[in-house]
Structures are given as structure tokens and as C-alpha cells.
Design an enzyme around this catalytic site. Structure first.
Site, short mmCIF file in Angstrom:
data_model
loop_
_atom_site.label_atom_id
_atom_site.label_comp_id
_atom_site.label_asym_id
_atom_site.label_seq_id
_atom_site.Cartn_x
_atom_site.Cartn_y
_atom_site.Cartn_z
N HIS A 173 0.97 -1.21 0.05
CA HIS A 173 0.10 0.07 0.06
C HIS A 173 0.86 1.29 -0.02
CE1 HIS A 173 -4.10 -1.84 2.01
NE2 HIS A 173 -4.07 -1.60 0.79
N CYS A 206 -2.40 3.33 9.35
CA CYS A 206 -3.11 2.28 8.72
C CYS A 206 -4.14 2.21 9.68
CB CYS A 206 -2.43 0.91 8.46
SG CYS A 206 -1.23 0.58 7.33
#
Length: 293
Positions: A170, A266
Site C-alpha cells: 500500500h 493504517c
């Protein structure tokens, strides 16, 4: 944020995840995760953030990673679509959470991606307030095709950055856009084309290139609240580079979540990002309201 009541590593969808290693120490690691999550939340509120939470759900251990829920700008929400079946059940949970926020007047609009596009929220779509654009990580978990939809829906450009290493699957694992205009990133996580895109838009003095050690401790997976940067850990040299730019650096260990390939960023989703035009309109409205009163 979402409390880690049901957090565990029970499957593997990135190179960091080892279910057997978690099972061997699961009881201790679960308690560690809860303590570390609480430490992160407390650090964010101490820095001035207001934290909204959603209820955790059994059998959805990665629901704690709320960065993947959506992309949010100017009170508009584009809900995520996950690539792996293990996380697709989260979509309905996040949709319900945003519906509740809209009912409370905290969000104005919620929309869905086209059926053929995968985008895992702010984990792969990072707002750059200084440049008034999105940086879009793609290649592993999100599609480059999301860029045009986001531009149309949210009114700001999105620049695709193809990712090169599975360990940095990511964008937020290797990239952080700071309010001052500097970027903290790990160049080797990106393809040559992506590196060229960054270099074309960011002057050398605003690029903070991480070494591999800081990258692998997820130093770029940070949360910036005003002039405070909260992250799991970083080197002395990186701390100095951030302090030279006027930031206070707060380290809150999050190793339990690194076992699932996540860290501070996150575990959070910003709801307050505003484009410059929207912020100006908001200021004018507040000024009118003040003069009317």
C-alpha cells in the site's frame, strides 16, 4: 479508528502476515495490540485530534485498519472496494459507519466506485494538502484506473504511483505527505516511473528519502496532527530531519500491527481533509455567520 478487540493474524495477504507465528504467541500479542492501539489513540488526542470509533466485528481482524475504508475530502466519501475476499466483508461495515456519520451531519456525501475498479481507500490514496492533489498507489491492491474517477468525483487530480515491492503493498507503507509540503518516502518501494513522477512534482529539498531500516519499521506510516507526527518508531536521523521542519515526533510502538503489515496511519482514517477552495468557502461561511450574530 476501530478498537482491536478481534485483531489477529489469521490469514496471509501480504508478506508481513504469518498466521502460525501469531498463533504461537496469540494470547500475548492480542493484549499487546490492545495496549499499543490505546497508546496511539491517546497520542493522537493529546496532539489535538478528535477520534471517532466504529465497533469491531468478529471474524474481521483487519477492520482495525480503517485507513482502507474510504477516501475522504471536503466531507465527501468514496467507499473502498477490496481486492482480497478476506477483507471484502469489511465493505458493508464501513458503508454503514459512513451512513451513520452522514446522519449525524459529519459527512455530506457517500459514493461507490465503479464495479470494475478496486481501490483500498486512503491506504493507497494520500491527500497532499500543499499541492492540492492525491497520490495514488497502484499495482498490488488498488487500480490506477481509480485516478480518473477520483478526479471526477472529488474535484482534485490524482497522480498514479506504481509500487514495486510486495512488502510495501500500500502507498501509506512507504509514503507520507506532510502539511509543510515535504514528502517522507522510501524510493525503492516505487517503480522508476513513479520515482520520476515524485521528482517532477516535489523539489529536492522537500523530499525526505528513507533508508531501508526506517522503511521496514514503517516510519512513513505516520499520522500528522497539526505540528505533531505520531509513528511507531524511527531513526535518530529521521527524527532530526522532521524536527528541523518544525515537527514534534512522538513514537508509540505498534509492533503487534506490523505483524499484519500495518502501523499508525493504517489504523486511522482522516475525516477532516479539505481542499483549499472548500476551506476558503467554509471560512467565508463562518465569517458571515459571525457577522450575522
Amino acid at each position: 479508528m476501530c478498537p482491536p478487540r478481534h485483531f489477529a493474524v489469521t490469514y496471509s495477504i501480504n508478506p508481513w502476515m504469518d498466521p502460525q507465528a501469531w498463533a504461537d504467541r496469540g494470547g500475548n500479542l492480542h493484549g499487546e495490540a490492545q495496549r499499543q492501539w490505546a497508546g496511539l489513540r491517546d497520542a493522537l488526542t493529546a496532539a489535538g485530534a478528535v477520534v471517532e470509533t466504529i465497533e469491531p466485528t468478529p471474524d474481521l481482524p483487519d477492520l482495525v485498519f480503517t485507513a482502507n475504508a474510504a477516501v475522504v475530502l471536503d466531507r465527501k466519501v468514496v467507499l473502498s472496494r477490496f481486492r482480497y475476499p478476506e477483507r471484502q466483508k469489511e465493505e458493508a461495515i464501513f458503508a454503514a459507519a459512513f451512513a451513520a456519520l452522514r446522519e449525524r451531519g459529519l459527512i455530506d456525501d457517500v459514493s461507490h466506485l465503479p464495479a470494475e475498479i478496486v481501490l483500498e481507500g486512503a491506504g493507497d490514496c494520500i491527500w497532499d494538502a500543499r499541492r492540492r492533489l492525491f497520490w495514488l498507489g497502484c499495482g498490488f491492491r488498488s487500480d490506477a484506473a481509480a485516478a480518473s474517477f477520483l478526479t471526477q468525483r472529488l474535484g482534485r487530480p490524482a497522480l498514479a504511483l506504481p509500487l514495486a515491492q510486495p512488502r510495501f503493498y500500500h502507498l501509506d507503507t512507504a509514503f507520507c505527505a506532510l502539511p509543510c509540503g515535504s514528502l517522507m518516502y522510501y524510493p525503492q518501494a516505487f517503480t522508476p516511473a513513479a520515482q520520476a513522477t515524485i521528482e517532477a512534482h516535489v523539489a529536492p529539498e522537500h523530499r525526505i528519502a528513507l533508508d531501508r531500516a526506517d522503511a521496514e519499521r514503517f516510519a512513513a506510516n505516520a499520522v500528522c496532527v497539526h505540528k505533531t507526527i505520531v509513528l511507531s518508531s524511527c531513526s535518530k536521523s529521521l527524527r532530526s530531519a522532521l524536527q528541523e521542519r518544525g515537527y514534534a515526533v512522538v513514537q508509540k510502538p505498534l509492533q503487534a500491527f506490523l505483524r499484519s503489515g500495518g502501523s499508525a496511519c493504517c489504523l486511522t482514517l482522516r475525516l477532516d481533509h479539505r481542499s483549499e477552495a472548500s476551506a476558503a468557502r467554509s471560512s467565508r461561511r463562518q465569517a458571515v455567520a459571525a457577522s450575522s450574530s
